[in-house]
Design a protein around this motif. Structure first.
Motif, PDB file in Angstrom:
ATOM      1  N   ARG A 151       0.830  -1.202   0.000  1.00 55.81           N
ATOM      2  CA  ARG A 151       0.000   0.000   0.000  1.00 55.81           C
ATOM      3  C   ARG A 151       0.869   1.258   0.000  1.00 55.81           C
ATOM      4  O   ARG A 151       0.581   2.233  -0.715  1.00 55.81           O
ATOM      5  N   GLN A 152       1.943   1.244   0.789  1.00 54.34           N
ATOM      6  CA  GLN A 152       2.857   2.385   0.798  1.00 54.34           C
ATOM      7  C   GLN A 152       3.533   2.571  -0.557  1.00 54.34           C
ATOM      8  O   GLN A 152       3.698   3.696  -1.033  1.00 54.34           O
ATOM      9  N   LEU A 153       3.931   1.448  -1.176  1.00 52.68           N
ATOM     10  CA  LEU A 153       4.544   1.541  -2.495  1.00 52.68           C
ATOM     11  C   LEU A 153       3.553   2.070  -3.528  1.00 52.68           C
ATOM     12  O   LEU A 153       3.924   2.854  -4.409  1.00 52.68           O
ATOM     13  N   ALA A 154       2.298   1.641  -3.411  1.00 52.80           N
ATOM     14  CA  ALA A 154       1.281   2.146  -4.338  1.00 52.80           C
ATOM     15  C   ALA A 154       1.081   3.650  -4.160  1.00 52.80           C
ATOM     16  O   ALA A 154       0.971   4.402  -5.134  1.00 52.80           O
TER      17      ALA A 154
ATOM     18  N   ALA B  31       1.949   6.488  -6.907  1.00 54.30           N
ATOM     19  CA  ALA B  31       0.977   7.495  -7.331  1.00 54.30           C
ATOM     20  C   ALA B  31       1.526   8.906  -7.126  1.00 54.30           C
ATOM     21  O   ALA B  31       1.342   9.789  -7.976  1.00 54.30           O
ATOM     22  N   ARG B  32       2.241   9.117  -6.000  1.00 54.05           N
ATOM     23  CA  ARG B  32       2.814  10.441  -5.751  1.00 54.05           C
ATOM     24  C   ARG B  32       3.890  10.776  -6.785  1.00 54.05           C
ATOM     25  O   ARG B  32       3.957  11.900  -7.304  1.00 54.05           O
ATOM     26  N   LEU B  33       4.744   9.788  -7.086  1.00 50.18           N
ATOM     27  CA  LEU B  33       5.780  10.009  -8.095  1.00 50.18           C
ATOM     28  C   LEU B  33       5.155  10.279  -9.459  1.00 50.18           C
ATOM     29  O   LEU B  33       5.666  11.109 -10.229  1.00 50.18           O
ATOM     30  N   HIS B  34       4.063   9.571  -9.764  1.00 51.90           N
ATOM     31  CA  HIS B  34       3.385   9.807 -11.042  1.00 51.90           C
ATOM     32  C   HIS B  34       2.830  11.224 -11.107  1.00 51.90           C
ATOM     33  O   HIS B  34       2.950  11.904 -12.136  1.00 51.90           O
TER      34      HIS B  34
END
Length: 420
Positions: A164-167, A171-174
């Motif tokens: 979940r943290q990686l997701a 999303a933040r990096l995107h």
């Protein structure tokens, strides 16, 4: 021969509620079949009550994702009632264990510890109902089974949190990447707008003035009209060359080409040496321009020279638009670590060369904004405003690297004298 491969994505697409319902029905059915088929001596027969209690142990597992604590408590109570009725443990032993995995995978450690204690108590009770197992095996079983299940469930919960943290990080990096792309596009649009503004505004202002003068003096002074038309022709050719250079840069960047890789060769980037031509065009428009140099000229980075060139060009264009008969002084000062460019006019207005209002684009100008943006790109500043004694002054300051040592510099010439 083609091998059919069942991808894992097909399994992930199954509704978790259906998977839990299938698990609950499967474990309940297996426990019922095993209790019916395997019937050691000394145990009561597997009757309808045993079937009902087996269903109470297995069916709550259908809610192990949505309500894991409820599923564990219900399964443990059903198993305890099943054991209290005197039936053999059979496969019902696995109901509380599977429910405990769901709690450990989805609830905090404190809640999972309390549920593990309840599961251990029920497992210990099931060992006591079978004296042939022995107390030692019963204790090991009561402690080991919940511990192992809790360990696997806690690992699954940790992995799920990391996913979940990686997701969220992805999303933040995107979003940041999209923002940077939008910023890059906006910056490129501003850069193109500055270039087009500087090229079009300057050259079209000169053409407009010369066309107005040619029309005004044509009946009385054909030679002056002819000279004005010559200036228009030369200025339009210069504008076309600069526009072609800009379009070549844009086309080459879009196609991934460069001048060395087979693309069209770039036209020279305007620099301080081109100020003489700018001054000549402005003089032809009726503005007296005095171009001066202070300090020993030296090569500067192309971007710095282009910035200074554009600022002078825009300042002189503004003089043509707003103070046609003003006298302008352009002073380029070379300092060891800075370049100063000052454009000063005395503010005189009037004359036949005023632009026709029909040819002036309404709305606020972008010249000073473009000057400041250019200077900011190279760490410089632009100070522009009216003078107390009359007229207007634009001062550009750009940081530059130190020049070569005095022995390497050309012999200094007379300072503060017109260079054009």
């Amino acid at each position: 021969m083609r091998l059919r491969v069942w991808p894992a994505d097909r399994l992930r697409s199954v509704d978790p509620r259906l998977a839990d319902a299938a698990l609950a029905l499967g474990l309940t059915g297996a426990a019922a079949v095993a209790g019916r088929q395997y019937h050691p001596a000394g145990w009561p027969p597997f009757d309808a009550t045993a079937y009902a209690l087996t269903a109470l142990v297995g069916l709550p597992l259908a809610a192990r994702r949505r309500a894991p604590v409820f599923a564990l408590v219900a399964s443990c109570l059903g198993f305890a009632c099943y054991l209290a009725a005197g039936y053999q443990p059979s496969l019902n032993f696995w109901g509380p264990a599977v429910a405990l995995y769901g709690v450990a995978a989805r609830r905090p450690p404190r809640t999972a510890a309390a549920c593990a204690a309840l599961c251990a108590a029920v497992v210990f009770y099931s060992g006591l109902t079978a004296p042939e197992i022995g107390l030692t095996v019963t204790v090991v079983q009561a402690l080991g089974v919940p511990a192992v299940v809790w360990t696997f469930g806690s690992g699954a919960r940790t992995l799920d949190e990391r996913n979940r943290q990686l997701a969220e990080l992805t999303a933040r990096l995107h979003r940041e990447q999209e923002w940077r792309e939008r910023q890059a596009v906006s910056e490129e649009q501003r850069r193109i707008a500055r270039e087009l503004h500087d090229v079009v505004a300057h050259h079209m202002s000169v053409i407009n003035v010369q066309a107005g003068m040619a029309g005004y003096v044509f009946p009385s002074a054909p030679e002056k009209a002819r000279a004005a038309l010559g200036t228009i022709s030369e200025t339009s050719r210069e504008a076309l060359r600069e526009l072609r250079r800009i379009l070549t840069l844009l086309r080459s960047a879009a196609d991934g080409e460069d001048a060395e890789g087979g693309g069209a060769p770039y036209a020279p980037i305007p620099g301080l040496a081109g100020l003489r031509d700018v001054a000549e065009r402005v003089r032809a428009a009726g503005v007296a321009v005095d171009l001066r140099t202070d300090g020993a000229p030296r090569p500067l980075p192309p971007g710095v020279e282009l910035c200074a060139y554009r600022v002078v060009q825009e300042a002189l264009t503004n003089v043509i638009k707003h103070a046609r008969h003003a006298a302008v002084t352009v002073l380029v000062s070379y300092r060891p670590h800075e370049l100063f460019v000052t454009i000063t006019d005395d503010g005189r207005e009037g004359g036949y060369g005023r632009p026709d209002p029909a040819n002036v684009v309404p709305g606020p100008g972008h010249g000073l904004i473009g000057m400041r943006e250019r200077a900011r790109l190279y760490g410089g500043t632009v100070d522009a405003g009216p003078r107390t004694e009359g007229g207007f002054r634009v001062r550009l300051t750009l940081p530059v690297a130190a020049g070569p040592p005095p022995s390497a510099r050309p012999a200094p010439g007379p300072q503060n004298r017109p260079s054009a």
